[in-house]
Design a protein around this motif. Structure first.
Motif, mmCIF file in Angstrom:
data_model
loop_
_atom_site.group_PDB
_atom_site.id
_atom_site.type_symbol
_atom_site.label_atom_id
_atom_site.label_comp_id
_atom_site.label_asym_id
_atom_site.label_seq_id
_atom_site.Cartn_x
_atom_site.Cartn_y
_atom_site.Cartn_z
ATOM 1 N N ARG A 155 75.808 46.613 19.656
ATOM 2 C CA ARG A 155 76.653 45.424 19.724
ATOM 3 C C ARG A 155 77.752 45.683 20.730
ATOM 4 O O ARG A 155 78.347 46.776 20.724
ATOM 5 C CB ARG A 155 77.320 45.162 18.365
ATOM 6 N N TYR A 257 77.887 31.494 16.716
ATOM 7 C CA TYR A 257 77.575 32.697 17.485
ATOM 8 C C TYR A 257 77.514 32.384 18.975
ATOM 9 O O TYR A 257 77.243 31.260 19.378
ATOM 10 C CB TYR A 257 76.272 33.351 17.005
ATOM 11 N N LYS A 321 83.295 37.732 21.234
ATOM 12 C CA LYS A 321 83.654 38.527 20.062
ATOM 13 C C LYS A 321 84.753 39.495 20.481
ATOM 14 O O LYS A 321 85.000 39.658 21.686
ATOM 15 C CB LYS A 321 82.431 39.268 19.517
ATOM 16 N N ALA A 330 80.034 32.112 25.209
ATOM 17 C CA ALA A 330 81.094 32.166 24.191
ATOM 18 C C ALA A 330 81.393 30.745 23.711
ATOM 19 O O ALA A 330 81.448 29.819 24.529
ATOM 20 C CB ALA A 330 82.352 32.790 24.778
ATOM 21 N N THR A 387 88.804 33.970 18.837
ATOM 22 C CA THR A 387 88.190 35.308 18.740
ATOM 23 C C THR A 387 89.074 36.164 17.834
ATOM 24 O O THR A 387 90.305 36.120 17.951
ATOM 25 C CB THR A 387 88.115 35.985 20.130
ATOM 26 N N GLU A 388 88.437 36.943 16.978
ATOM 27 C CA GLU A 388 89.207 37.702 15.978
ATOM 28 C C GLU A 388 89.646 39.074 16.503
ATOM 29 O O GLU A 388 89.321 40.112 15.911
ATOM 30 C CB GLU A 388 88.429 37.806 14.660
ATOM 31 N N ARG A 413 88.332 31.590 13.191
ATOM 32 C CA ARG A 413 87.744 32.877 12.784
ATOM 33 C C ARG A 413 88.250 33.388 11.444
ATOM 34 O O ARG A 413 87.985 34.551 11.091
ATOM 35 C CB ARG A 413 88.019 33.932 13.869
#
Ligand code: NAD
Length: 433
Positions: A155, A257, A321, A330, A387-388, A413
């Motif tokens: 990932r 996603y 992400k 994104a 985004t987190e 998020r």
């Protein structure tokens, strides 16, 4: 061992740096000369935590080198890892032209045995096409070769850790010679290594990605149901996740996603099934749910602000992400497009992805890039979290509140706790809670 890696992207660079780190000698072949120059000077063309350090360390130790010359790559080693892109073609299938090119050019230059390893994500039975292509272009048909599948499951954001400590390694091989090369290569890895045929291996990768995407779309629909009924999707996911048959991972509701893998891989899987006469309707719904997420998020923002016209909207997070500069597919791209159409003025901030985002949305009348997360929110009517990133979770929220025109946050998020935000005086809207 000596290993050649073709393609210096997220997968190729991680593969090259990690194999070198494990004591192998690695030569990475990359077709873009500027990337090769940058890499030779010890700099990474992409942001991935720990990657630049690992590259430098192994370049210094003499275990890792870069070239744009495939011939040099083929002379260097008998194991060739194909790590080139397999982007989406206009019809939704995987565009395999980069893989075809490597197979063709390798065949033309081959003078001795080679093991061509598909590390790129490819549709089932691509190995047959690679084999056929190599055979066609091989000048001396007596030169032996193998084609194997060894898909990558890393990932972005935790690529090095994922590569060095994978849950499993999948290898699809057809000959003992190829199998013994992999056995040597992976002997220091402490995880199950599954040896199978190449078609099964190729399918494991695509099926895995599609399954994970399905989990995300599933929880996003559950989130919608939670919003209608007053349930809390985070707690629902926790409650589901304790069940070992389900697992908590990939059950975080949000804006959907993105990235360079799930969207294209789900599409390619649907398309691949179709090519074999099968209708993978389940995955079509997974995709449909995901495509609707940015629109649903915009509806929420409009419900909160009524009109967006001429409002200053702060956005935290652009990468698909955290811990990556990658913005391919994104959700932020679609959301920013929708916000611009509504006439909002955007103040965007991301710790790593702003340069990439500027290539899609250059700075202009409606688009401004902030130097940090606090200047992004100055006089903003709303803050959107897309985004987190950990940085946002640790933000000084009191300062944020003081800087904003209105203390309103729409969090795509779910990074904050609702009650705590309320008691700080924020109007806080999350997903599915
Ligand atoms: P990428 O686009 O970042 O990198 C591909 C690189 O290959 C580019 O630098 C390109 O210039 C180079 N290249 C293309 N053709 C070449 C050639 N003929 N010779 C030398 N170099 C060439 O792609 P990526 O994100 O690293 O993904 C690569 C593959 O791995 C894809 O199939 C992807 O689906 C799969 N994958 C990606 C991830 C991920 O998180 N990015 C994870 C698992 C699998």
């Amino acid at each position: 061992m000596r290993i050649t890696v073709v393609g210096a992207g997220y997968v190729g660079l991680t593969t090259g740096a990690c194999f070198a780190h494990l004591g192998n000698e690695v030569l990475v072949v990359e077709k873009i000369p500027q990337k090769v120059e940058l890499l030779k000077s010890g700099r990474s063309p992409i942001y991935e935590p720990g990657l630049e350090e690992l590259l430098r360390e192994n370049i210094k130790e003499g275990r890792l080198r870069f070239t744009s010359d495939l011939r040099e790559g083929l002379e260097f080693s008998e194991v060739i890892f194909i790590c080139v892109g397999t982007p989406q073609a206009p019809d939704g299938s995987a565009d395999l032209s980069q893989v075809e090119e490597v197979a063709r050019e390798t065949a033309k230059l081959m003078t001795s045995y080679k093991l061509l390893v598909e590390k790129s994500t490819v549709p089932v039975n691509t190995h047959k096409l690679v084999k056929r292509t190599v055979y066609r272009y091989l000048k001396d048909k007596s030169i032996p070769y193998d084609v194997a599948s060894n898909p990558e499951f890393l990932r972005e954001g935790s690529a090095i850790e994922d590569f060095l400590k994978p849950d499993r390694i999948v290898v699809g091989v057809e000959s003992e010679r190829a199998k013994s090369i992999f056995q040597e290569l992976y002997k220091s890895f402490d995880c199950p290594v599954i040896y199978t045929d190449p078609a099964t291996s190729e399918l494991i990768k695509h099926a895995s990605n599609s399954f994970l995407a399905m989990k995300i779309s599933f929880i996003n629909m559950v989130a919608d149901l939670c919003e209608k009924t007053g349930a809390d999707v985070k707690l629902v996911a926790d409650g589901m996740g304790y069940d070992k048959r389900i697992g908590r991972a990939f059950l975080n509701a949000g804006i959907g996603y993105g990235g360079s893998c799930f969207p294209k891989d789900v599409k390619a899987f649907i398309r691949m099934a179709q090519d074999y006469g099968l209708d993978f309707g389940l995955l079509k719904d997974v995709e449909k749910i995901n495509q609707e997420r940015p629109v649903r998020f915009l509806d929420k923002i409009k419900y909160v602000l009524w009109s967006l016209k001429d409002k200053k909207v702060a956005v935290w997070g652009l990468s698909f992400k955290p811990n990556t500069d990658d913005i391919r597919e994104a959700p932020s791209i679609r959301i920013v497009e929708l916000l611009l159409k509504e006439g909002a003025y955007l103040s965007l901030y991301d710790p790593k992805a702003m340069e990439n985002f500027k290539l899609v949305f250059p700075e202009g009348r409606q688009v401004n890039y902030a130097k940090d997360m606090y200047s992004a929110v100055e006089n903003a009517s709303v803050l959107l979290i897309l985004t987190e990133w950990e940085e946002f979770q640790k933000a000084n929220l009191q300062r944020v509140k003081e800087l904003m025109e209105l203390p309103v946050i729409v969090d795509g998020r779910n990074i904050f706790e609702k009650d705590a935000m309320k008691s700080m005086g924020f109007e806080y809207y999350a997903v599915g809670r």
